[in-house]
Design an enzyme around this catalytic site. Structure first.
Site, mmCIF file in Angstrom:
data_model
loop_
_atom_site.group_PDB
_atom_site.id
_atom_site.type_symbol
_atom_site.label_atom_id
_atom_site.label_comp_id
_atom_site.label_asym_id
_atom_site.label_seq_id
_atom_site.Cartn_x
_atom_site.Cartn_y
_atom_site.Cartn_z
ATOM 1 N N CYS A 143 0.839 -1.188 0.000
ATOM 2 C CA CYS A 143 0.000 0.000 0.000
ATOM 3 C C CYS A 143 0.876 1.241 0.000
ATOM 4 O O CYS A 143 1.991 1.235 0.515
ATOM 5 C CB CYS A 143 -0.956 0.090 1.187
ATOM 6 S SG CYS A 143 -1.998 -1.341 1.397
ATOM 7 N N ARG A 171 3.484 -0.071 -5.074
ATOM 8 C CA ARG A 171 3.333 -0.653 -3.732
ATOM 9 C C ARG A 171 2.023 -1.431 -3.589
ATOM 10 O O ARG A 171 1.804 -2.090 -2.566
ATOM 11 C CB ARG A 171 3.365 0.460 -2.675
ATOM 12 C CG ARG A 171 4.615 1.304 -2.719
ATOM 13 C CD ARG A 171 4.552 2.383 -1.662
ATOM 14 N NE ARG A 171 4.525 1.792 -0.349
ATOM 15 C CZ ARG A 171 5.591 1.476 0.358
ATOM 16 N NH1 ARG A 171 6.781 1.697 -0.127
ATOM 17 N NH2 ARG A 171 5.471 0.947 1.556
ATOM 18 N N TRP A 208 -2.882 -2.724 -1.556
ATOM 19 C CA TRP A 208 -2.552 -4.140 -1.818
ATOM 20 C C TRP A 208 -3.264 -4.895 -0.705
ATOM 21 O O TRP A 208 -2.885 -4.803 0.465
ATOM 22 C CB TRP A 208 -1.043 -4.348 -1.755
ATOM 23 C CG TRP A 208 -0.589 -5.717 -2.153
ATOM 24 C CD1 TRP A 208 -0.271 -6.131 -3.410
ATOM 25 C CD2 TRP A 208 -0.347 -6.839 -1.293
ATOM 26 N NE1 TRP A 208 0.131 -7.447 -3.386
ATOM 27 C CE2 TRP A 208 0.101 -7.912 -2.095
ATOM 28 C CE3 TRP A 208 -0.470 -7.054 0.085
ATOM 29 C CZ2 TRP A 208 0.421 -9.159 -1.580
ATOM 30 C CZ3 TRP A 208 -0.144 -8.301 0.602
ATOM 31 C CH2 TRP A 208 0.298 -9.341 -0.235
ATOM 32 N N ASN A 260 -1.130 2.186 5.830
ATOM 33 C CA ASN A 260 -0.286 1.172 5.172
ATOM 34 C C ASN A 260 0.281 0.282 6.268
ATOM 35 O O ASN A 260 0.912 0.790 7.192
ATOM 36 C CB ASN A 260 0.852 1.885 4.407
ATOM 37 C CG ASN A 260 1.933 0.915 3.967
ATOM 38 O OD1 ASN A 260 1.657 -0.251 3.701
ATOM 39 N ND2 ASN A 260 3.155 1.393 3.894
ATOM 40 N N GLY A 261 0.050 -1.023 6.158
ATOM 41 C CA GLY A 261 0.570 -1.943 7.180
ATOM 42 C C GLY A 261 -0.498 -2.947 7.551
ATOM 43 O O GLY A 261 -1.450 -3.163 6.796
ATOM 44 N N GLU A 263 17.583 -16.261 -10.346
ATOM 45 C CA GLU A 263 17.087 -14.902 -10.559
ATOM 46 C C GLU A 263 16.378 -14.783 -11.913
ATOM 47 O O GLU A 263 15.323 -14.157 -12.014
ATOM 48 C CB GLU A 263 18.254 -13.913 -10.430
ATOM 49 C CG GLU A 263 17.927 -12.464 -10.707
ATOM 50 C CD GLU A 263 16.811 -11.880 -9.854
ATOM 51 O OE1 GLU A 263 16.395 -12.508 -8.866
ATOM 52 O OE2 GLU A 263 16.322 -10.789 -10.206
ATOM 53 N N LYS A 267 12.468 -13.705 -12.334
ATOM 54 C CA LYS A 267 12.055 -12.577 -13.197
ATOM 55 C C LYS A 267 10.964 -13.026 -14.151
ATOM 56 O O LYS A 267 9.960 -12.363 -14.317
ATOM 57 C CB LYS A 267 13.260 -12.126 -13.979
ATOM 58 C CG LYS A 267 13.874 -10.809 -13.940
ATOM 59 C CD LYS A 267 13.869 -9.824 -12.868
ATOM 60 C CE LYS A 267 13.246 -10.114 -11.558
ATOM 61 N NZ LYS A 267 13.902 -9.628 -10.398
ATOM 62 N N GLU A 281 7.598 -13.739 -12.355
ATOM 63 C CA GLU A 281 6.952 -12.529 -11.844
ATOM 64 C C GLU A 281 6.180 -11.767 -12.896
ATOM 65 O O GLU A 281 5.074 -11.328 -12.644
ATOM 66 C CB GLU A 281 8.034 -11.554 -11.347
ATOM 67 C CG GLU A 281 8.504 -11.747 -9.966
ATOM 68 C CD GLU A 281 9.396 -10.590 -9.546
ATOM 69 O OE1 GLU A 281 10.493 -10.446 -10.120
ATOM 70 O OE2 GLU A 281 9.013 -9.847 -8.637
ATOM 71 N N HIS A 299 18.978 -35.898 -11.727
ATOM 72 C CA HIS A 299 18.450 -36.548 -10.518
ATOM 73 C C HIS A 299 16.935 -36.397 -10.401
ATOM 74 O O HIS A 299 16.381 -36.617 -9.328
ATOM 75 C CB HIS A 299 19.147 -35.975 -9.277
ATOM 76 C CG HIS A 299 20.619 -36.279 -9.254
ATOM 77 N ND1 HIS A 299 21.103 -37.548 -9.037
ATOM 78 C CD2 HIS A 299 21.688 -35.495 -9.468
ATOM 79 C CE1 HIS A 299 22.430 -37.523 -9.091
ATOM 80 N NE2 HIS A 299 22.806 -36.290 -9.366
ATOM 81 N N LYS A 344 5.788 -3.907 -4.654
ATOM 82 C CA LYS A 344 7.222 -3.653 -4.634
ATOM 83 C C LYS A 344 7.806 -3.847 -3.244
ATOM 84 O O LYS A 344 8.889 -4.377 -3.075
ATOM 85 C CB LYS A 344 7.462 -2.219 -5.114
ATOM 86 C CG LYS A 344 8.912 -1.794 -5.168
ATOM 87 C CD LYS A 344 9.582 -2.381 -6.378
ATOM 88 C CE LYS A 344 11.030 -2.010 -6.514
ATOM 89 N NZ LYS A 344 11.736 -2.978 -7.361
#
Ligand code: M6R
Length: 601
Positions: free
Chosen positions: A2, A27, A74, A100-101, A476, A480, A483, A499, A596
């Site tokens: 948020c 965010r 969010w 926010n939180g 990584e 990417k 996402e 394996h 983010k």
């Protein structure tokens, strides 16, 4: 998660709030809203959907007031919907709050409010806050907010407005970021600097449990018991342009292309002379017999890619941990332990919790952070900053390369302080200085990665393989891709393929190999051939001279010290993920379900 914005001054508040929200959408972006004081009323416009929906709402243009608060969400409690969107009002309609939180004890507080006759209309945790403020209000809003926050458990950055106090915004923060931007007869509030960077470069960073009374011509801070506190005003050098797209189609592409500059700035003066300078000369590194590097997501991958330099040059056994695991696994930590925490935002809840745990157990802590004065920097014993500049795209790119570079500089610095004067270390330092120019060269892989993306963007599964630091880069590259393209992918240490995972390879399954270490490149290539024999179609990222007609695409990147190759080899993988997402016509900067800054556990 948020983002919140606030404005008080002589301008119409709505455009400032909307601009701020647009830049904070990274965010969270499932709903957005504003509340503005006007003629003794609080005017609220909010709904689910992006800030653009809010901007296009005809009601928004009718709001003329000069004091307002705003929020982009969010979701944590309750689905994205109008009623769950912020701002929230108390039952009397006199207090409006954005938050926010997470309020962890909201169920208990909710029940307390219900027992006292309040009606809660949404499923959110936030709605308890304006109602508690109302319940605690006795004519003094500051006292009501102070009393309320003492009841809250969890994390919060909160803004409150009320027509009963029409010339101020009350703010309070704990474990969620909040800055106040200082203007002339006007002041700004935001979760992050870029949201208000166009208006000011002077900021107060709100500290833990600090309450602020923001008026147009004054800013006063208090501790939670309402003792006034003095804070230092800080000037930030970032320019507003660096938080804009600057001609690029997306922030992610811009940030990929900014990597040579970002890495150059991260190296800065730290490596210009014989000695590395990070301001850590007072730390007695000889006492450490164990080291942990702890972070989440891409930042954790940066740790994995850098571990080799710490073990090789400093001879300290080094473990990499995900912050969310580290804090619950009772790690062996004492005062001979060095813990390094990596975070772009400096606000990641899991990383902050792991850092606090390490400190409690007596470790020495160093934070590698991008956002100045963020929460992690205030907890760690020492902070060293990457100078990546603002990273807006949810998928991290330039922050990663800067983290890997700075961690390697840190390894060189610790090695020197421990008395390592080897030629190999000197060569390694020279290689670090060569990185910005080589990064420019590696951006030339864009075309080939775009054409490989075009061939593969309809695929359902994709694999990345490598050994050692190349395995860290594979992880990584795979993250990417997941996402931003929503294609399933996995990364394996290439020796592990046989394996089990090789069972997943069938005709035309794309498999991307990374082989940059001359001592093990041939082994990765053999593993790729094993996949090709089972129908796989391979692309290889390498700095070695390879003659192999079975691998359909070979991408050559500049040669560099093997421990630094993750800084270069990640770039084609970033470009690949980017182009796949573009071919799929997806929102590259704001992928679904993500935010983010992950300030919840
Ligand atoms: O701000 P941080 O570096 O602490 O964030 C950690 C992760 O949430 C972050 O790297 C995440 O994995 C990115 N979206 C990856 O692109």
């Amino acid at each position: 998660m948020c983002g919140i914005v606030g404005y008080i001054g002589t301008k119409k508040a709505v455009p400032v709030l909307i601009n701020g929200l647009l830049s904070l959408e990274y965010r969270g972006y499932d709903s957005a809203g504003i509340a503005v004081l006007e003629n003794d009323l609080i005017k609220v416009v909010k709904d689910k959907g992006r800030v653009k929906n809010l901007q296009d709402n005809p009601e928004i243009d009718k709001i003329l007031g000069n004091i307002g608060i705003a929020h982009t969400r969010w979701a944590t409690h309750g689905e994205p919907s109008k009623v769950n969107s912020h701002p929230h009002l108390d039952n009397s309609g006199k207090f409006s709050v954005v938050h926010n939180g997470i309020i962890e004890n909201y169920s208990i507080l909710r029940q307390k409010l219900i027992d006292n006759g309040y009606k809660l209309l949404s499923e959110t945790d936030t709605e308890v806050i304006p109602n508690l403020i109302h319940m605690n209000y006795n004519g003094n809003i500051l006292e009501a907010v102070s009393k309320t926050v003492k009841e809250l458990e969890g994390s919060f950055a909160i803004e409150v407005i009320s027509p009963l106090h029409p010339d101020e915004i009350i703010i309070v923060k704990k474990d969620s970021p909040l800055v106040v931007g200082v203007g002339e007869n006007e002041n700004y509030i935001a979760s992050d600097i870029p949201a208000i960077l166009a208006y000011t470069s002077n900021f107060y960073f709100v500290g833990e449990n600090e309450i602020g009374v923001i008026k147009d011509d004054s800013i006063t801070f208090y501790d939670v018991n309402l003792n006034e506190i003095k804070k230092e005003l800080k000037s930030i050098e970032w320019d507003a342009v660096s938080s804009e797209k600057n001609g690029y189609e997306d922030f992610m592409l811009k940030e990929i292309y900014e990597q040579p500059k970002a890495v150059r700035e991260t190296i800065g003066q730290r490596m210009s002379s014989d000695k590395v300078k990070l301001g850590l000369d007072d730390v007695d590194f000889s006492k450490f017999n164990r080291m942990y590097i702890v972070a989440c997501g891409t930042a954790m991958h940066a740790g994995l890619a850098s571990k080799y330099a710490f073990e090789k040059f400093c001879k300290i056994p080094t473990e990499i941990d995900m912050a969310s695991e580290f804090r619950y696994r009772d790690p062996l930590i004492d005062n001979q332990t060095l813990c390094i925490f990596i975070s772009q935002s400096g606000e990641t809840a899991d990383t902050i919790a792991a850092l606090k745990l390490a400190k409690e157990k007596g470790a020495t802590t160093i934070a590698v952070v991008n956002v100045i004065d963020s929460s992690i920097t205030r907890v760690a014993d020492h902070t060293i900053y990457t100078h990546a500049g603002p990273e807006i795209a949810v998928a991290s790119t330039k922050a990663y390369t800067c983290q890997v570079v700075l961690l390697n500089i840190l390894a060189a610095n610790i090695a020197e302080l421990l008395g390592n004067t080897s030629d190999e270390l000197n060569d390694f330092k020279q290689s670090i200085l060569a990185l910005p120019d080589k990064l420019k060269e590696v951006l030339d892989t864009d075309e080939i990665m775009k054409s490989y993306a075009e061939k593969n963007y309809m695929k359902k599964d994709l694999f990345f393989v490598g050994r050692g630091a190349d395995y860290a880069v594979s992880l990584e590259g795979s993250l990417k891709l997941k996402e931003i393209s929503y294609i399933h992918s996995d990364a394996y240490a290439s020796g592990e393929l046989k394996h089990g995972p090789i069972a997943l390879i069938e005709k035309d399954t794309p498999i991307i190999g990374c082989a940059t270490n001359p001592s093990i490149a041939a082994k990765t290539i053999s593993n790729l051939e094993e996949a090709i024999s089972r129908g796989g179609n391979a692309l290889l990222v390498t700095n070695q001279e390879i003659h192999n007609d079975k691998i359909s695409d070979i991408v050559t990147i500049p040669d560099i010290h093997p421990m630094l190759s993750p800084v270069l080899s990640v770039v084609p993988l970033q470009l690949f993920a980017y182009h796949i997402a573009k071919f799929k016509k997806l929102d590259v900067d704001k992928p679904r379900n993500l935010a983010k800054s992950v300030t919840v556990e």
